[in-house]
Design an enzyme around this catalytic site. Structure first.
Site, PDB file in Angstrom:
ATOM      1  CD  GLU A   1      -3.380  -1.059   1.978  1.00  0.00           C
ATOM      2  OE1 GLU A   1      -3.135  -0.232   2.818  1.00  0.00           O
ATOM      3  OE2 GLU A   1      -4.205  -1.900   1.967  1.00  0.00           O
TER       4      GLU A   1
ATOM      5  CD  GLU B   1      -3.711  -6.033   3.169  1.00  0.00           C
ATOM      6  OE1 GLU B   1      -4.646  -5.257   3.452  1.00  0.00           O
ATOM      7  OE2 GLU B   1      -2.637  -5.699   3.126  1.00  0.00           O
TER       8      GLU B   1
END
Ligand code: AHR
Length: 507
Positions: A173, A312
């Site tokens: 991220e 995720e």
């Protein structure tokens, strides 16, 4: 009667077993308590790993485990987690509850866990706050067989042989917690960092002609941020100078289902029918994301050599009342079972592009398959879905379809039925089918193209939409055999109960 048609002779692609992967971060009670209790714990353990949890995960056939984060990965300094435990550096886990991390679970413990689980490894490297040197030394520490400073340090810490790494994530991220970078900036960093992920094969592997093997995963987008996908790929592939091919094996995608929005999130256990359908509609949206990001990937990688890595995914609700908000501990109901079943069917159907997926997270965090409390452990409804779907791992996806009707509330309409099917190496046809209706059973007729049915077996996870397992009542939702098939004139029919996930095996 809904027609479920499966053509086991029309193969559509290989379902990489890693689509059934998991994720364990240094977050809340996932690693500590959930997986690792230490050798001196009264909770039964082997080298510090909880025996009950390891056994349950093995039964579920866990193929691969991502570690150490998540956001934690870009703050993790691996050298703090090696050597004698009493002298390991402590740190504050700023992302997750501000608790003190004592680093007693580090590199050696991770590989020990994967060894006990019999699963492959996926190590997420630190690009956000670590140096290239730190990262490249970690690779040397973990995988170099010869005489080198890092390999010798590993030996000093008790491990002679190098370990095997299947995947590395180069940052996590990085558009957010991993450094707030622009796509162009991150992509240039990716190009630099990945260069130093050296691929050290052992002498034996070289002799056997085994090709360099660590697969490198580039940080992809959050949900529908197509600009990130475009920007990163543009800089990685079309920029100047053009990097050699093989510098990227995967591009990640993160997508969490927040039925009532990111800010409100909503309760994991207290929801009405409208929220039920909203949740399932948002779970089905994963297919749109895969298709749209996939279209951009096709431009740069038309041969689909780069895997989409959904590392995720899952439901993200409000934490259970009275628990640390930074620990992300939530309960798990039949709604989670359906969300898992929906995602896994979608991943199967897109196995030409999706090469790995990792539900977040394995134990005690978000949509966990296992919850623990002291020495007690429960399997969640999501666990049983993974257990039933394990037959798709490394099988061949085959053509399938199911007739469905739209149900649900206005904007949040969903098909009442959803399926996927594969053929295993031994020829067994495995079909997984979900009834998304909160209250209506569905009669189904199964047609298998040019196939004689010798044996049909099934298991089902079904219950009322709020049903869940608790430490007091651990077996409210489990996987049970389903036998109510009618076979007439070569046709098989059955009634799929409302709110259910089913696995059918045909020989
Ligand atoms: O899974 C919890 C967190 O969600 C991860 O650390 C991060 O990558 C994501 O935002």
């Amino acid at each position: 009667m809904a027609r479920l048609v499966v053509n086991p002779h029309h193969k559509m692609g290989h379902i990489n077993k890693d689509i059934y992967g998991h994720f364990a971060e240094h977050l809340g009670r996932c690693i500590y308590e959930g997986l690792y209790v230490g050798e001196d714990s009264p909770i039964p353990n082997k080298n510090g790993m909880r025996t009950d949890v390891v056994e349950a995960l093995k039964e579920m056939k866990i193929p691969v485990l991502r570690w150490p984060g998540g956001c934690f990965a870009d703050e993790y300094h691996w050298m703090d987690g090696i050597g004698p435990k009493e002298s390991r550096k402590r740190m504050v886990n700023t992302h997750w509850g501000g608790v003190v991390e004592d680093n007693s679970f580090g590199t050696h413990e991770y590989f020990e866990l994967c060894d006990q689980l019999g699963c492959d490894t996926y190590v997420n490297l630190n690009l956000g706050s670590g140096t290239v040197q730190e990262m490249s030394e970690w690779i040397e520490y973990m995988t170099f067989e010869g005489d080198s400073p890092m390999a010798n340090l590993r030996r000093k810490n008790g491990r002679e042989e190098p370990w095997k790494i299947k995947y590395v994530g180069v940052g996590n991220e990085n558009w957010g917690c991993g450094g707030n970078m622009t796509p162009e900036h991150y992509a240039n960093e990716y190009r630099r960092y990945q260069t130093y992920v050296r691929d050290y094969r052992t002498e034996e592997e070289k002799k056997e002609g085994i090709k360099p093997g660590i697969k490198k995963i580039c940080c992809g987008a959050n949900v529908d941020d197509y600009g990130w996908t475009e920007g990163v790929l543009e800089t990685c592939f079309a920029g100047y100078p053009r990097p050699k091919t093989g510098h990227m094996d995967g591009l990640s995608l993160h997508y969490y289902v927040h039925p009532e929005g990111w800010k409100i999130k909503g309760s994991a256990t207290d929801f009405d029918e409208e929220v039920w359908y909203k949740t399932l509609a948002k779970a089905l949206y994963t297919e749109k994301l895969i298709e749209r990001h996939g279209t951009i990937m096709d431009k740069y990688d038309p041969k689909k050599k780069i895997g989409m890595i959904v590392d995720e995914w899952g439901n993200w609700f409000k934490v259970e009342p009275g628990t640390n908000p930074g620990f992300l501990y939530q309960q798990n109901t039949m709604r989670d079972a359906l969300v898992a079943g929906i995602h896994l069917n979608v991943f199967n159907k897109h196995c030409d592009r999706v090469k790995m997926a990792n539900i977040a997270q394995m134990v005690n965090v978000l949509q966990a398959v296992i919850l623990t409390e002291g020495e007690k452990m429960i399997k969640t409804p999501t666990y049983y879905v993974f257990h039933m779907y394990r037959f798709h791992q490394d099988a061949e996806l085959v053509e399938s379809s199911i007739e469905s009707e739209k149900i649900g509330a206005d904007k949040w309409q969903v098909p009442n039925l959803q399926e996927s099917a594969s053929v295993a190496e031994d020829g067994t046809i495995n079909i997984t089918v979900n009834n998304l209706s909160a209250d209506t059973d569905s009669p189904v007729e199964l047609f298998l193209t040019d196939t004689e049915i010798h044996e049909i077996k099934a298991e089902i996870v079904t219950n009322e939409m709020h049903a869940m397992n608790t430490f007091e009542n651990p077996d409210v939702v489990t996987e049970v055999p389903f036998t109510e098939f009618k076979q007439e004139n070569g046709k098989v029919s059955f009634v799929l109960p409302a709110c259910s996930v089913m696995h059918i095996a045909v020989k």
